[in-house]
Structure formats: C-alpha cells, structure tokens
Design a protein around this motif. Sequence first.
Motif, mmCIF file in Angstrom:
data_model
loop_
_atom_site.group_PDB
_atom_site.id
_atom_site.type_symbol
_atom_site.label_atom_id
_atom_site.label_comp_id
_atom_site.label_asym_id
_atom_site.label_seq_id
_atom_site.Cartn_x
_atom_site.Cartn_y
_atom_site.Cartn_z
ATOM 1 N N VAL A 333 0.855 -1.183 0.000
ATOM 2 C CA VAL A 333 0.000 0.000 0.000
ATOM 3 C C VAL A 333 0.890 1.230 0.000
ATOM 4 O O VAL A 333 1.832 1.327 0.806
ATOM 5 C CB VAL A 333 -0.940 0.023 1.226
ATOM 6 N N ILE A 334 0.607 2.146 -0.920
ATOM 7 C CA ILE A 334 1.357 3.405 -1.015
ATOM 8 C C ILE A 334 0.382 4.549 -0.765
ATOM 9 O O ILE A 334 -0.597 4.705 -1.484
ATOM 10 C CB ILE A 334 2.007 3.567 -2.398
ATOM 11 N N MET A 335 0.641 5.332 0.273
ATOM 12 C CA MET A 335 -0.149 6.521 0.568
ATOM 13 C C MET A 335 0.690 7.728 0.188
ATOM 14 O O MET A 335 1.659 8.067 0.872
ATOM 15 C CB MET A 335 -0.542 6.554 2.035
ATOM 16 N N ASP A 336 0.321 8.358 -0.908
ATOM 17 C CA ASP A 336 1.153 9.394 -1.526
ATOM 18 C C ASP A 336 0.568 10.782 -1.278
ATOM 19 O O ASP A 336 -0.644 10.991 -1.383
ATOM 20 C CB ASP A 336 1.235 9.123 -3.036
ATOM 21 N N SER A 337 1.451 11.736 -0.943
ATOM 22 C CA SER A 337 1.088 13.150 -0.763
ATOM 23 C C SER A 337 0.101 13.364 0.384
ATOM 24 O O SER A 337 -0.777 14.216 0.303
ATOM 25 C CB SER A 337 0.505 13.730 -2.067
ATOM 26 N N ILE A 338 0.241 12.601 1.444
ATOM 27 C CA ILE A 338 -0.682 12.766 2.561
ATOM 28 C C ILE A 338 -0.266 13.951 3.427
ATOM 29 O O ILE A 338 0.908 14.342 3.474
ATOM 30 C CB ILE A 338 -0.794 11.490 3.419
ATOM 31 N N GLU A 344 -7.184 10.669 6.404
ATOM 32 C CA GLU A 344 -6.055 9.942 5.829
ATOM 33 C C GLU A 344 -5.504 8.937 6.845
ATOM 34 O O GLU A 344 -5.199 7.794 6.499
ATOM 35 C CB GLU A 344 -4.976 10.936 5.401
ATOM 36 N N MET A 345 -5.390 9.376 8.091
ATOM 37 C CA MET A 345 -4.901 8.482 9.138
ATOM 38 C C MET A 345 -5.899 7.354 9.397
ATOM 39 O O MET A 345 -5.512 6.194 9.593
ATOM 40 C CB MET A 345 -4.640 9.275 10.414
ATOM 41 N N HIS A 346 -7.204 7.681 9.381
ATOM 42 C CA HIS A 346 -8.221 6.643 9.579
ATOM 43 C C HIS A 346 -8.173 5.623 8.443
ATOM 44 O O HIS A 346 -8.372 4.420 8.685
ATOM 45 C CB HIS A 346 -9.610 7.271 9.654
ATOM 46 N N PHE A 347 -7.917 6.079 7.229
ATOM 47 C CA PHE A 347 -7.860 5.161 6.089
ATOM 48 C C PHE A 347 -6.663 4.219 6.230
ATOM 49 O O PHE A 347 -6.761 3.026 5.941
ATOM 50 C CB PHE A 347 -7.767 5.945 4.777
ATOM 51 N N ILE A 348 -5.515 4.754 6.667
ATOM 52 C CA ILE A 348 -4.344 3.912 6.905
ATOM 53 C C ILE A 348 -4.655 2.860 7.964
ATOM 54 O O ILE A 348 -4.354 1.669 7.801
ATOM 55 C CB ILE A 348 -3.138 4.776 7.342
ATOM 56 N N PHE A 350 -7.562 1.694 8.791
ATOM 57 C CA PHE A 350 -8.550 0.776 8.234
ATOM 58 C C PHE A 350 -7.891 -0.280 7.350
ATOM 59 O O PHE A 350 -8.197 -1.475 7.459
ATOM 60 C CB PHE A 350 -9.582 1.588 7.435
ATOM 61 N N VAL A 351 -6.960 0.128 6.496
ATOM 62 C CA VAL A 351 -6.279 -0.818 5.608
ATOM 63 C C VAL A 351 -5.433 -1.792 6.422
ATOM 64 O O VAL A 351 -5.443 -3.005 6.175
ATOM 65 C CB VAL A 351 -5.420 -0.073 4.571
ATOM 66 N N LEU A 352 -4.686 -1.290 7.386
ATOM 67 C CA LEU A 352 -3.855 -2.162 8.214
ATOM 68 C C LEU A 352 -4.690 -3.216 8.928
ATOM 69 O O LEU A 352 -4.273 -4.367 9.078
ATOM 70 C CB LEU A 352 -3.082 -1.327 9.239
ATOM 71 N N PHE A 353 -5.875 -2.854 9.361
ATOM 72 C CA PHE A 353 -6.732 -3.757 10.113
ATOM 73 C C PHE A 353 -7.356 -4.840 9.224
ATOM 74 O O PHE A 353 -7.740 -5.901 9.710
ATOM 75 C CB PHE A 353 -7.837 -2.944 10.800
ATOM 76 N N ASN A 354 -7.428 -4.576 7.909
ATOM 77 C CA ASN A 354 -8.142 -5.486 7.001
ATOM 78 C C ASN A 354 -7.258 -6.118 5.933
ATOM 79 O O ASN A 354 -7.774 -6.698 4.980
ATOM 80 C CB ASN A 354 -9.289 -4.737 6.320
ATOM 81 N N ALA A 355 -5.938 -6.036 6.059
ATOM 82 C CA ALA A 355 -5.030 -6.598 5.051
ATOM 83 C C ALA A 355 -4.155 -7.673 5.693
ATOM 84 O O ALA A 355 -3.060 -7.385 6.193
ATOM 85 C CB ALA A 355 -4.165 -5.497 4.437
ATOM 86 N N ARG A 381 4.594 7.139 15.896
ATOM 87 C CA ARG A 381 4.004 6.518 17.083
ATOM 88 C C ARG A 381 2.503 6.334 16.919
ATOM 89 O O ARG A 381 1.937 5.346 17.390
ATOM 90 C CB ARG A 381 4.307 7.361 18.322
ATOM 91 N N GLU A 382 1.866 7.258 16.203
ATOM 92 C CA GLU A 382 0.426 7.145 15.974
ATOM 93 C C GLU A 382 0.119 5.928 15.125
ATOM 94 O O GLU A 382 -0.790 5.144 15.447
ATOM 95 C CB GLU A 382 -0.090 8.419 15.300
ATOM 96 N N ILE A 383 0.867 5.733 14.038
ATOM 97 C CA ILE A 383 0.636 4.573 13.174
ATOM 98 C C ILE A 383 0.975 3.276 13.914
ATOM 99 O O ILE A 383 0.316 2.252 13.724
ATOM 100 C CB ILE A 383 1.463 4.698 11.878
ATOM 101 N N ALA A 384 1.992 3.328 14.763
ATOM 102 C CA ALA A 384 2.399 2.119 15.493
ATOM 103 C C ALA A 384 1.315 1.616 16.444
ATOM 104 O O ALA A 384 1.311 0.442 16.812
ATOM 105 C CB ALA A 384 3.681 2.402 16.274
ATOM 106 N N LYS A 385 0.380 2.487 16.806
ATOM 107 C CA LYS A 385 -0.702 2.078 17.695
ATOM 108 C C LYS A 385 -1.781 1.281 16.976
ATOM 109 O O LYS A 385 -2.568 0.591 17.617
ATOM 110 C CB LYS A 385 -1.353 3.312 18.326
ATOM 111 N N TYR A 386 -1.833 1.391 15.655
ATOM 112 C CA TYR A 386 -2.932 0.782 14.916
ATOM 113 C C TYR A 386 -2.841 -0.744 14.951
ATOM 114 O O TYR A 386 -1.757 -1.319 14.865
ATOM 115 C CB TYR A 386 -2.938 1.262 13.467
#
Length: 412
Positions: A333-338, A344-348, A350-355, A381-386
């Motif tokens: 997954v590539i999230m470009d120009s965020i 955007e963070m919720h979408f990241i 969401f993808v991590l939880f379902n992939a 650190r925020e992404i690491a919590k997901y």
Amino acid sequence: MEASPPRGKSRPPLPSASIVDSLPPEILEKIVSHLPLRDAVRTSAISRAWHRLWESAPGLALEWDWGADTDPAAAGAVLARCSAPVRSFCFDLLVESFWRSDDWVPLLAAKGVQILKLNFSGGAGIDIHYMDASIFSCRGLTCLHLSGGCEIPAAPSGLAGFPKLTCLSLRKVGFPNNGVRGLEALIAESPLLEVLRLGELWFTQDGGDSKSFHVLRKWRSHPAITSTVHDFAKPITRFARVKNLCLEMPSREVNVLEGLSCSFGNLKKLTLQTKLNILPTILSTLHLVKNAPCLETLHVEIMSGGNTQEAEVSVDLLNAHWIGSSFANLRTVIMDSIKCRPNEMHFIEFVLFNAPRLRELLVLPIPSFPRSIKANGRFLREIAKYRKASPQARLVVTCHPVFIMHPTSPFA
C-alpha cells in the motif's frame, strides 16, 4: 639494477572498420535498430557500408523527447525514408503542426508501428485536433498514448479496437461522434489490454451535449465541458479485464460507484487519485477495491483543492461498510502526498486492520510535511498504535526523498 615497474596488461586491438563492414547486412541493420534515433542516422558517416543503412533497419525507434525543439518536417522526412517496419514513434506536436499527424499515421500503420505516442500541445487548451480515422489501421499497436488535446473519430466498421494492444493511455482526449460508446468499444475490442490510463476525457452524447468523464479531472479550459458526472459506473465496467488501472475518483456528495457490480478479477495494481475528504468519495474507492479480489498493490495519491468541507470519517464507520470483506491479497500500500489529516490516518488504520497479507506500507507525506524528529516521531508513534492484521507488515516513511524510517523488522 632496479627492477622495471610491472607493465599493465595490453588491451586487445579494436576491430578495424573493414572487419565491422564485412559483417552481413542483416547484422549491421540489427545493430543500427538498437541505437537511439540520432545515433542511428549518424552511422551513415562511418563508411560506405553504413551509408543509409538506418533507412532499412527493421524495428527502428523514431522517438523525439517531449518538448524537444524538433522540426516536424524533419521528423516526417525521417519517417518517409524508413523502408523497414518501425518499432515506435514518439513526438510532441505544437498547434501549427497538428495536421502532420494525419500524414504520419497512415505511414506508421503501413510500417507496422508497435508503440505510438503523440502529444498535441494546445497551449491554452482550446485547440483541438480531430484525428484521422487511419489511427484504427495501426493494427500492430501494443502501446497507444495520446494526450494534450485531440479527438478520436468513430471507428470504421470492424476496426473498433486494437488486437495486440496491451497499454492504452488517453489524456485530454475527446470522443465527439459516438460518446462513451466509442471509448467502451475501443476497450472492449482490445482483448489483450493490461494497462489503462485515462484522464480528462470528454464525450458528446446523442443529444449533442458534451459531458466530462471524471476518470481523471475534467478539462476545465474546454468551453463545452459541464460539471456533470454521467454514468461513471457504466464505463468503469469496461475495464474489468485490465491488470493495471489508474483512475481519479470524483469527489461528490453521492457514491458514484454504488451500482458497480462487475468483478475485476485480473486487476493486480490500482492507482487512485482521490481526496478522501467525505464519506461518499471514500466509499467509491472501497466499492472499486472490494470488486478486485486479486489486488496486490494499492497506490492512493491524495489530491488537494476543491471547496468541499472535509467531514471526518471514523474507522468504525469504514469497517461497518466493509463488513464481510478483506484485502485478501494486498501486499503493498502506497499513501502518496498525505497531509496526516484525520481521514487519511483513519484510512491507513482501516487498511492495516483489514489486510492479512500486507508486507509494506509506504507513506509519502507532501514535501512541506515537517521533517523534525519530534514531528515525525509523533506521526510514527500514531501509526504504530494501529491494529494490524498482518504481523509481517513493514512501515516505510519518506519525505521526498529523505527517508525517515525504514525498519529491518515489522513495526510494533
């Protein structure tokens, strides 16, 4: 007596011109056919054996760089002198030279051109070239790239598509005679199509009204374009066989792909340009991804601009719409120009939880994103919590082009 310094190994003598000239003509032609165009033409000065050899070299690439100050008449003369099949032809035409394409295309069709790239540089965007129907005679095409301001006529009977085409790229292209049906027929009659890129297309419907097709942004400078989204889901179904698809999702108050029912069983890579600003836009993205069961790479480029107020969409809401589905085969997954906005963070998340098979999440913030260790640390650190469905998933964050973090083990 001092020993003399060791001598370097002597180099073997270069072959003389006479030895090269003695090679069979078909070998010399093959050598020339692999050279860039300018070098291929210059071989005429090597010796008599090479004189005008490039003219009969099969599979020559007649390519001029975009924006290069090349005389179209000279390009036409080079094409006319080629007596053998031409592998590719690439040229950037200015307004005053648009008409030359009508002379070139029939010649290229006769020479079995495989790759054709024409850019019609119209400046202010109001100059449109109506292409000759001979474009459909290029039956050997494997790659067709048209851009910059041209219109494709209705295809002659029995010649709606290209039997060998694997890559089709159309940007700022119109279908004035047969509207969306012209594009649908072009795709449907190209059975080997794998890569499809469409942008800023416009169509004329049966009633004479022009409508834009928001696969990519509408061409606002074209005076006949309206802001109407017209049957977006229907043309999308024509792309069902492609393996690589690039689309821009329209940002609207309704889910424009809600009626999408076809399966994209071959789709392996999907590139989406979207805003993720409101729920209907995000749902349009999810409807498309949900119908691509074999998808391995998802590239989401966040678009900016527009007057629509962003409405925060929670992860729980996305999961509620995604119930019973998963990104079963998603690897990258590539999230470009965020900009690290909430959606955007919720979408990241969401993808991590379902992939469950995700291997890499590549995050590319906009260039203005703060590069300080403190700011980046909060982001990481925020992404690491997901919660992550895949224990092998790795996080890569880079700020165009400075890498912030590239771990050697899955992020915790």
